[in-house]
Design an enzyme around this catalytic site. Structure first.
Site, PDB file in Angstrom:
ATOM      1  N   SER A 106     -15.002  10.892 -27.205  1.00  0.00           N
ATOM      2  CA  SER A 106     -14.528  12.144 -26.608  1.00  0.00           C
ATOM      3  C   SER A 106     -13.339  11.848 -25.697  1.00  0.00           C
ATOM      4  O   SER A 106     -12.346  11.258 -26.133  1.00  0.00           O
ATOM      5  CB  SER A 106     -15.684  12.813 -25.856  1.00  0.00           C
ATOM      6  OG  SER A 106     -15.356  14.102 -25.430  1.00  0.00           O
TER       7      SER A 106
ATOM      8  N   ARG B 219     -21.682  23.900 -16.590  1.00  0.00           N
ATOM      9  CA  ARG B 219     -22.448  22.961 -17.402  1.00  0.00           C
ATOM     10  C   ARG B 219     -23.086  23.657 -18.611  1.00  0.00           C
ATOM     11  O   ARG B 219     -23.148  23.086 -19.705  1.00  0.00           O
ATOM     12  CB  ARG B 219     -23.533  22.319 -16.543  1.00  0.00           C
ATOM     13  CG  ARG B 219     -24.342  21.245 -17.268  1.00  0.00           C
ATOM     14  CD  ARG B 219     -23.449  20.134 -17.774  1.00  0.00           C
ATOM     15  NE  ARG B 219     -24.208  18.981 -18.223  1.00  0.00           N
ATOM     16  CZ  ARG B 219     -23.677  17.951 -18.841  1.00  0.00           C
ATOM     17  NH1 ARG B 219     -22.380  17.914 -19.070  1.00  0.00           N
ATOM     18  NH2 ARG B 219     -24.422  16.930 -19.215  1.00  0.00           N
TER      19      ARG B 219
ATOM     20  N   ASP C  94     -19.165  18.237 -35.572  1.00  0.00           N
ATOM     21  CA  ASP C  94     -18.519  18.319 -34.259  1.00  0.00           C
ATOM     22  C   ASP C  94     -17.461  19.418 -34.321  1.00  0.00           C
ATOM     23  O   ASP C  94     -16.384  19.230 -34.874  1.00  0.00           O
ATOM     24  CB  ASP C  94     -17.886  16.971 -33.916  1.00  0.00           C
ATOM     25  CG  ASP C  94     -17.262  16.938 -32.525  1.00  0.00           C
ATOM     26  OD1 ASP C  94     -17.166  17.999 -31.879  1.00  0.00           O
ATOM     27  OD2 ASP C  94     -16.860  15.840 -32.096  1.00  0.00           O
TER      28      ASP C  94
ATOM     29  N   HIS D 210     -20.921  17.482 -31.268  1.00  0.00           N
ATOM     30  CA  HIS D 210     -20.090  16.542 -30.510  1.00  0.00           C
ATOM     31  C   HIS D 210     -20.923  15.425 -29.886  1.00  0.00           C
ATOM     32  O   HIS D 210     -20.464  14.290 -29.762  1.00  0.00           O
ATOM     33  CB  HIS D 210     -19.322  17.303 -29.431  1.00  0.00           C
ATOM     34  CG  HIS D 210     -18.308  16.469 -28.709  1.00  0.00           C
ATOM     35  ND1 HIS D 210     -17.278  15.818 -29.361  1.00  0.00           N
ATOM     36  CD2 HIS D 210     -18.171  16.157 -27.389  1.00  0.00           C
ATOM     37  CE1 HIS D 210     -16.540  15.162 -28.477  1.00  0.00           C
ATOM     38  NE2 HIS D 210     -17.066  15.343 -27.283  1.00  0.00           N
ATOM     39  N   ASP D 211     -22.151  15.732 -29.494  1.00  0.00           N
ATOM     40  CA  ASP D 211     -23.007  14.732 -28.857  1.00  0.00           C
ATOM     41  C   ASP D 211     -23.399  13.593 -29.790  1.00  0.00           C
ATOM     42  O   ASP D 211     -24.013  12.621 -29.342  1.00  0.00           O
ATOM     43  CB  ASP D 211     -24.280  15.393 -28.325  1.00  0.00           C
ATOM     44  CG  ASP D 211     -24.139  15.838 -26.877  1.00  0.00           C
ATOM     45  OD1 ASP D 211     -23.100  15.540 -26.260  1.00  0.00           O
ATOM     46  OD2 ASP D 211     -25.073  16.483 -26.367  1.00  0.00           O
TER      47      ASP D 211
END
Length: 402
Positions: A168, A238, A332, A365-366
């Site tokens: 990232s 968040r 992602d 994405h994680d």
């Protein structure tokens, strides 16, 4: 030049598993040499928090730099003896026998400037005032981080990294290392990254920033003077971020439309996904600094090396002379595979040595943080080839923990 090995706190503390680097210590390097920043300001002095795992070989040729993403830190692997539940954020990647094998490589994790985990940032003391920097801390960029990391490398006696690796925002730093300090890096691993942020990504970051700056407890960034913290804004920021880190497929699989206790016909969290997001937001608001969040997201927004070459990404990447591994993940949508392919195509146009892996993974994405066998096999093979070709780490004894 200094000689050092893994910064373990005690060999008597048991590791969570037999392939962990074990207990580690955070270290701090202080720099009195002023650091010019891209924004036009200069940091007169600064600290960088870092950790190391493994042993530096006699040729000082086996060091790997790990660059962290948005809200992570220098605590990449292992755990702290006084807090064994605090395990490094990439502990599944770094350690004895893991894809990045600390039996062969010295791994250095560094905390970026502007962070709130030990390096100089908004919560640090401004030497000019004797008070916390707060909102007066300058906006920093990926380029500033890389320049500071180069100073740390000098301090550690590392003239050239065997590799710089990150996912990232960390992948953006790896890419910038390749073009900013081409003679100081032999390999760059650019994982789940992009050559710049899309308008949609900038929009998500702006909404998150506005949620913080609109919080009544923000006080123009000087909330510390009032003894408060913009927790509400941080919670929302968040929550927004978490939505972008997960794929729709993964969110559906984990939560779907599951209810906690049935419909209540209220605005309390009724769906499991609502409860999860609120939990993540509450936890984040307790430990993260609002001024840091604003600056790190701005660094994301600003990263765009092609702007230095009139928008030509290939020309911007032309200075890179190292080998590059670019990795993306199929689900992602924050940094989609198409953005990684832009990097690859630009490097190919300049006839650079680049390898591309597109990993089928449902996690969004994680995925770069998780245990995907195909992904880990790609990274493992890359480092094994590096070790075999250059013989890095062959001249020092292996740790007893195998």
């Amino acid at each position: 030049m200094p000689s050092f090995s893994a910064t373990t706190a005690s060999t008597e503390t048991p590791a969570p598993n037999d392939r962990s680097v074990g207990p580690v210590l955070s270290q701090t390097a202080h720099f009195d040499t002023p650091l010019p920043l891209a924004c036009g300001r200069t940091l007169p002095q600064y600290d960088l928090a870092y950790e190391t795992y493994g042993i530096l070989d006699a040729e000082r040729s086996n060091a790997v730099l790990i660059c962290h993403a948005l809200n992570a830190s220098h605590h990449v692997a292992g755990f702290y003896a006084d807090d064994p539940d605090n395990i490094g954020w990439w502990d599944n990647m770094v350690g004895p026998g893991k894809p990045l094998d600390t039996n062969r490589f010295l791994v250095v994790g560094v905390n970026n400037l502007g962070s709130c985990f030990g390096s100089t940032g908004p919560i640090s003391t401004n030497p000019a005032t004797g008070k916390p920097w707060g909102s007066d801390f300058p906006i920093v960029t990926v380029e500033d981080w890389v320049d500071a990391q180069a100073q740390l490398a000098d301090r550690l006696g590392i003239a050239q990294w065997a590799a710089v690796m990150g996912g990232s925002l960390g992948g953006m730093q790896s890419l910038d290392w390749a073009i900013r300090y081409p003679s100081r890096i032999r390999n760059a691993l650019v994982i789940a990254a992009a050559p710049n942020l899309s308008a949609e990504n900038i929009a998500f970051n702006e909404i998150a920033r506005q949620s913080i700056m609109s919080d009544p407890d923000y006080h123009d960034g000087n909330f510390g003077a009032y003894g408060v913290k913009p927790r509400g804004g941080l919670r929302v920021a968040r929550m927004i971020g978490h939505i972008t880190y997960l794929s729709d497929e993964q969110m559906e699989a984990k939560f779907g439309r599951q209810l906690r206790e049935g419909l209540k016909f209220s605005f309390a969290p009724e769906f499991q996904i609502e409860s999860y997001l609120r939990y993540q937001g509450e936890k984040f608001a307790e430990y993260y600094d609002a001024n840091t969040y604003l600056r790190v997201t701005k660094a994301l927004d600003y990263f765009d090396p092609a702007t230095r070459e009139g928008g030509d990404l290939a020309r911007a990447l032309a200075p890179a002379t190292c080998r590059l591994l670019v990795v993306s993940f199929t689900t992602d949508w924050r940094f989609p595979a198409s953005r990684s392919r832009e990097i690859v195509k630009a490097l190919v146009r300049e006839r650079r040595d680049v390898t591309y892996a597109e990993i089928a993974a449902p996690h969004g994405h994680d995925a770069f943080l998780l245990d995907n066998p195909q992904y880990h096999a790609v990274v493992r093979a890359w480092f094994q080839r590096m070790a075999a070709e250059s013989g890095v780490g062959d001249d020092f004894p292996r740790p007893s923990r195998q």
